[in-house]
Design a protein around this motif. Structure first.
Motif, mmCIF file in Angstrom:
data_model
loop_
_atom_site.group_PDB
_atom_site.id
_atom_site.type_symbol
_atom_site.label_atom_id
_atom_site.label_comp_id
_atom_site.label_asym_id
_atom_site.label_seq_id
_atom_site.Cartn_x
_atom_site.Cartn_y
_atom_site.Cartn_z
ATOM 1 N N ARG A 287 0.830 -1.198 0.000
ATOM 2 C CA ARG A 287 0.000 0.000 0.000
ATOM 3 C C ARG A 287 0.871 1.257 0.000
ATOM 4 O O ARG A 287 2.031 1.227 0.395
ATOM 5 C CB ARG A 287 -0.935 0.011 1.205
ATOM 6 C CG ARG A 287 -1.976 -1.103 1.192
ATOM 7 C CD ARG A 287 -2.920 -0.973 2.362
ATOM 8 N NE ARG A 287 -3.981 -1.983 2.318
ATOM 9 C CZ ARG A 287 -4.985 -2.045 3.195
ATOM 10 N NH1 ARG A 287 -5.057 -1.160 4.174
ATOM 11 N NH2 ARG A 287 -5.898 -2.985 3.091
ATOM 12 N N GLU B 124 -4.672 6.744 1.253
ATOM 13 C CA GLU B 124 -4.050 5.424 1.274
ATOM 14 C C GLU B 124 -4.706 4.544 0.217
ATOM 15 O O GLU B 124 -5.931 4.379 0.196
ATOM 16 C CB GLU B 124 -4.207 4.794 2.655
ATOM 17 C CG GLU B 124 -3.501 3.463 2.810
ATOM 18 C CD GLU B 124 -3.624 2.901 4.219
ATOM 19 O OE1 GLU B 124 -3.483 1.665 4.383
ATOM 20 O OE2 GLU B 124 -3.877 3.697 5.149
ATOM 21 N N ASN C 144 -4.405 0.820 -2.355
ATOM 22 C CA ASN C 144 -3.808 -0.507 -2.455
ATOM 23 C C ASN C 144 -2.963 -0.605 -3.715
ATOM 24 O O ASN C 144 -2.747 0.395 -4.420
ATOM 25 C CB ASN C 144 -4.883 -1.596 -2.411
ATOM 26 C CG ASN C 144 -5.872 -1.488 -3.562
ATOM 27 O OD1 ASN C 144 -5.620 -0.824 -4.571
ATOM 28 N ND2 ASN C 144 -7.012 -2.152 -3.418
ATOM 29 N N ARG D 287 -6.700 1.636 -5.633
ATOM 30 C CA ARG D 287 -8.030 1.847 -5.055
ATOM 31 C C ARG D 287 -7.900 2.439 -3.654
ATOM 32 O O ARG D 287 -7.179 1.904 -2.813
ATOM 33 C CB ARG D 287 -8.778 0.518 -4.984
ATOM 34 C CG ARG D 287 -10.212 0.630 -4.503
ATOM 35 C CD ARG D 287 -10.835 -0.757 -4.378
ATOM 36 N NE ARG D 287 -12.247 -0.668 -4.035
ATOM 37 C CZ ARG D 287 -13.233 -0.609 -4.906
ATOM 38 N NH1 ARG D 287 -12.945 -0.641 -6.209
ATOM 39 N NH2 ARG D 287 -14.496 -0.534 -4.529
ATOM 40 N N VAL E 18 -8.299 2.982 0.113
ATOM 41 C CA VAL E 18 -8.732 2.135 1.223
ATOM 42 C C VAL E 18 -8.880 2.934 2.510
ATOM 43 O O VAL E 18 -9.569 2.485 3.442
ATOM 44 C CB VAL E 18 -7.752 0.964 1.437
ATOM 45 C CG1 VAL E 18 -7.758 0.035 0.244
ATOM 46 C CG2 VAL E 18 -6.338 1.469 1.719
ATOM 47 N N PRO F 108 -11.599 4.810 7.226
ATOM 48 C CA PRO F 108 -11.803 3.876 6.110
ATOM 49 C C PRO F 108 -12.480 4.554 4.932
ATOM 50 O O PRO F 108 -13.323 5.451 5.090
ATOM 51 C CB PRO F 108 -12.689 2.788 6.727
ATOM 52 C CG PRO F 108 -12.433 2.869 8.200
ATOM 53 C CD PRO F 108 -12.178 4.316 8.490
ATOM 54 N N ALA F 109 -12.133 4.106 3.731
ATOM 55 C CA ALA F 109 -12.622 4.751 2.515
ATOM 56 C C ALA F 109 -14.128 4.633 2.371
ATOM 57 O O ALA F 109 -14.762 5.509 1.767
ATOM 58 C CB ALA F 109 -11.924 4.146 1.293
ATOM 59 N N GLU F 110 -14.735 3.561 2.920
ATOM 60 C CA GLU F 110 -16.182 3.405 2.777
ATOM 61 C C GLU F 110 -16.966 4.445 3.564
ATOM 62 O O GLU F 110 -18.187 4.586 3.373
ATOM 63 C CB GLU F 110 -16.621 2.006 3.209
ATOM 64 C CG GLU F 110 -16.205 1.612 4.604
ATOM 65 C CD GLU F 110 -14.885 0.864 4.644
ATOM 66 O OE1 GLU F 110 -14.671 0.121 5.617
ATOM 67 O OE2 GLU F 110 -14.087 1.021 3.686
#
Length: 490
Positions: A181, A188, A190, A194, A196, A221-223
């Protein structure tokens, strides 16, 4: 050799020749291009070096430069509009018919959630204000962030948004990690690029002072993050202000206009001098600067007496001259191209416009606004609506079965604002002809005007029912008389 070629060679003109292997002219080195030397860098390298300066200068122009301020107002009026980009559910039943009950429940709940003080964690903004802030922030600053807040207590949906300026995503944080990463400009990613996680500063850097206790960053977190920006290159991780190509010339234009105004005021202030027969030191009692030089203030309508020996030297800047307006217009035409709007709209100048040019210019401009509407729906509205709908059903704020959530998600549609045609009469005739000849649909006509055709039909039905309730009869639509039968004389 022709007559012209022979004459040209006698005059010393030798045409330039290029060999077949010369390649692209723009890539060649010549005396005119020797200063055009660039090194191959990634988008992120350029952004890391210049982002802070670009963002701060863009904000200054947005606050103080009149044409850029108008552009941002145009952006908000045309992309968001007075009603915002509206949710128009189109959930279908198993037989393909519209599920009117589900559509109504979801749309009413969305309007309730979008009221001021409900949809944001700070409890002060409406959804319409969020739309405007996101669009303006991305255009001015390059990007921004929205954080999904599922622990909020400001509403019964248990879902709100936290708005963060792009400054809090630390673009100075860049690392290579052993697990493959990387942290690029605070994001950040991967091995596939993408996102993350996002590394956010705990406080806005403009408010930082003293020493921070502990870590300066929170890893989110990206979500939980929505990160809207316009991507210009494949490897780009952060956005840049939209005025990056026009900001420099706008700053020069601002200084040019200021100098012209100062020159015009100075030229119109002091009218003349009267020489006296006797007098004292001309500089006695006058204000001086740190170097001992006399400071002379000019005022309108002043006749000043001069001591003996002093001579009058006329000062007439004669500026701005007749070319001032044409020069400003030429500069603004280039600026309008860089901002992808028409010159007439940006400058508010319709002196050279006619119906044909207005129609063509407005058409291209509206296509640009539609593209931005589409971009904003993809980056903001759709991800927010999907998270909101899930929480609205789970919390019971929308009384619909959770098992049908995918079907409800598929029914999410949006109705951005539209625009009135330049010639409404001709447009109405074209729409009528299209409906009659089946070359246009009500949905296409309504969408172009920023309306939902289903709501139009419901409104017509409500009006018809109300008219019948009052005992009124709706007038029949006008029809053209049938063609007359040919006479024997014909």
């Amino acid at each position: 050799m022709g007559l012209f070629d022979g004459l040209a060679r006698r005059l010393g003109y030798v045409p330039a020749r290029r060999s077949a292997a010369a390649g692209f002219q723009m890539a060649q080195q010549s005396r005119l291009l020797n200063d055009w030397i660039l090194s191959p860098t990634t988008a992120d390298q350029n952004i890391r070096r210049d982002l802070r300066s670009l963002r701060n200068r863009s904000r200054d122009l947005a606050e103080n430069e009149v044409y850029l301020r108008r552009f941002f107002n145009m952006l908000l009026r045309n992309v968001i509009g007075p009603q915002g980009i509206r949710l128009a559910m189109n959930v279908r039943q198993d037989d393909g018919k519209p599920d009117e009950d589900a559509n109504r429940r979801i749309e009413e709940a969305w309007q309730r959630w979008g009221r001021a003080g409900i949809c944001t964690s700070c409890g002060t903004l409406s959804w319409w204000e969020v739309e405007r802030l996101v669009l303006q922030s991305v255009a001015r600053d390059g990007d921004m962030l929205l954080r999904h807040d599922f622990a909020t207590r400001v509403n019964d949906f248990r879902y709100a948004l936290q708005l963060l300026e792009g400054d809090q995503l630390d673009h100075e944080l860049n690392e290579e990690r052993r697990d493959g990463r990387r942290i690029k400009l605070g994001v950040e990613v991967n091995a596939n690029g993408r996102p993350v996680a996002y590394h956010l500063l705990r406080r806005h850097p403009g408010e930082m002072y003293g020493h921070d206790l502990g870590s300066r960053h929170d890893r989110v977190p990206a979500e939980l993050i929505i990160h809207p920006f316009v991507r210009y290159r494949v490897t780009q991780t952060r956005g840049v202000p939209w005025v990056v190509a026009t900001g420099k010339i706008l700053k020069h234009l601002e200084g040019y206009q200021e100098a012209a105004v100062v020159a015009a005021r100075a030229g119109a202030s002091k009218m003349g001098f009267i020489e006296q027969e006797a007098g004292g030191d001309y500089t006695e009692g006058r204000e001086k600067d740190d170097l001992g030089r006399t400071i002379e203030e000019v005022e309108p309508g002043i006749l000043e007496a001069l001591p003996p020996g002093a001579k009058f030297a006329a000062f007439d800047p004669g500026y701005p001259d007749g070319d001032f307006g044409d020069f400003v217009k030429a500069i603004l035409r280039g600026v309008s191209c860089g901002l992808d709007v028409s010159y007439a709209s940006l400058a508010g100048d319709l002196s050279d416009a006619n119906y044909s040019s207005m129609r063509e210019g407005k058409g291209e401009e509206h296509d640009a606004w539609r593209s931005l509407q589409r971009w904003l729906i993809i980056k903001l509205h759709q991800p927010v609506a999907e998270q909101w709908l899930r929480m609205a059903i789970l919390t019971g704020q929308v009384n619909l079965p959770v098992g049908k959530l995918p079907k409800f998600m598929a029914g999410i549609e949006w109705r951005p604002r539209g625009w009135a045609p330049v010639d409404e009469k001709k447009a109405a005739e074209a729409n009528e002809s299209g409906l009659r000849n089946r070359t246009a649909t009500r949905e296409q006509i309504a969408s172009a005007a920023g309306r939902d055709w289903r709501e139009d039909m419901r409104q017509l039905k409500r009006e018809q029912d109300f008219a019948e309730e009052l005992g009124l009869r709706e007038p029949a639509p006008a029809t053209a008389p049938p063609p007359a039968a040919p006479s024997e004389e014909d």
